[in-house]
Design an enzyme around this catalytic site. Structure first.
Site, PDB file in Angstrom:
ATOM      1  N   CYS A  76       0.834  -1.205   0.000  1.00 54.01           N
ATOM      2  CA  CYS A  76       0.000   0.000   0.000  1.00 54.01           C
ATOM      3  C   CYS A  76       0.868   1.253   0.000  1.00 54.01           C
ATOM      4  O   CYS A  76       1.852   1.339   0.726  1.00 54.01           O
ATOM      5  CB  CYS A  76      -0.911   0.029   1.224  1.00 54.01           C
ATOM      6  SG  CYS A  76      -2.328  -1.034   1.078  1.00 54.01           S
ATOM      7  N   ASP A 126     -11.987  -6.281  21.595  1.00 48.76           N
ATOM      8  CA  ASP A 126     -11.042  -6.180  22.700  1.00 48.76           C
ATOM      9  C   ASP A 126     -11.700  -5.592  23.948  1.00 48.76           C
ATOM     10  O   ASP A 126     -11.506  -6.099  25.052  1.00 48.76           O
ATOM     11  CB  ASP A 126      -9.840  -5.328  22.297  1.00 48.76           C
ATOM     12  CG  ASP A 126      -8.855  -5.163  23.433  1.00 48.76           C
ATOM     13  OD1 ASP A 126      -8.378  -6.191  23.956  1.00 48.76           O
ATOM     14  OD2 ASP A 126      -8.570  -4.009  23.812  1.00 48.76           O
TER      15      ASP A 126
END
Length: 158
Positions: A76, A126
């Site tokens: 990227c 999380d």
């Protein structure tokens, strides 16, 4: 004319050469869905989580994730993002996260939108894993994109 192959003459991977491309306004939207128990969803919606505002933390994480995409995805290009937005939509047993990235540049922002949505979903997981270990992250996909040589794209059937 710009070369668009991901491999050099010896077959090694390389970054796409965008030097010959025109800068255009580019925008992409992507989503991730976190499936969870209705009680977990209510806790998030009502702001009752002991760790704090889950959506606020996930929003910041999604923006940070979009900005760090080239650090995570090897080929990227580093981009000067002009805007990253996160939206959260509540279902009966899921939280839909939509990340939208925008810039004026020579290459698209699909990966940044996908990374933003995914990192936001991982952050929800999380923060909530102590109360709901059954959560599942899925349905990560590109919803739409505009700009560039290939033109607009809109996901069908969702």
């Amino acid at each position: 004319m710009a070369e668009f192959s991901h491999f050099d003459e010896s077959g090694r991977a390389r970054m796409v050469d965008v030097s010959g491309k025109e800068a255009t306004v580019r925008e992409a939207a992507a989503r991730a869905i976190v499936h969870m128990h209705p009680e977990t969803l209510a806790m998030i919606r009502e702001g009752r989580h002991a760790k704090g505002d889950v959506l606020a933390v996930a929003q910041v994480a999604g923006i940070m994730g979009a900005k760090k995409t080239p650090d995570l995805i090897p080929m990227c290009h580093p981009l000067m993002l002009e805007s990253v937005k996160l939206a959260f939509n509540f279902g009966t047993q899921h939280l839909e996260i939509v990340a939208t990235a925008r810039l004026s540049g020579k290459t698209g922002v699909e990966m940044e939108a996908l990374t933003g949505a995914t990192v936001a979903a991982l952050t929800v997981y999380d923060m909530c894993k102590a109360v709901d270990k059954d959560m599942v992250i899925g349905d990560i996909c590109l919803l739409s994109k505009t700009g560039g040589k290939s033109g607009p794209y809109a996901r069908q059937g969702d």
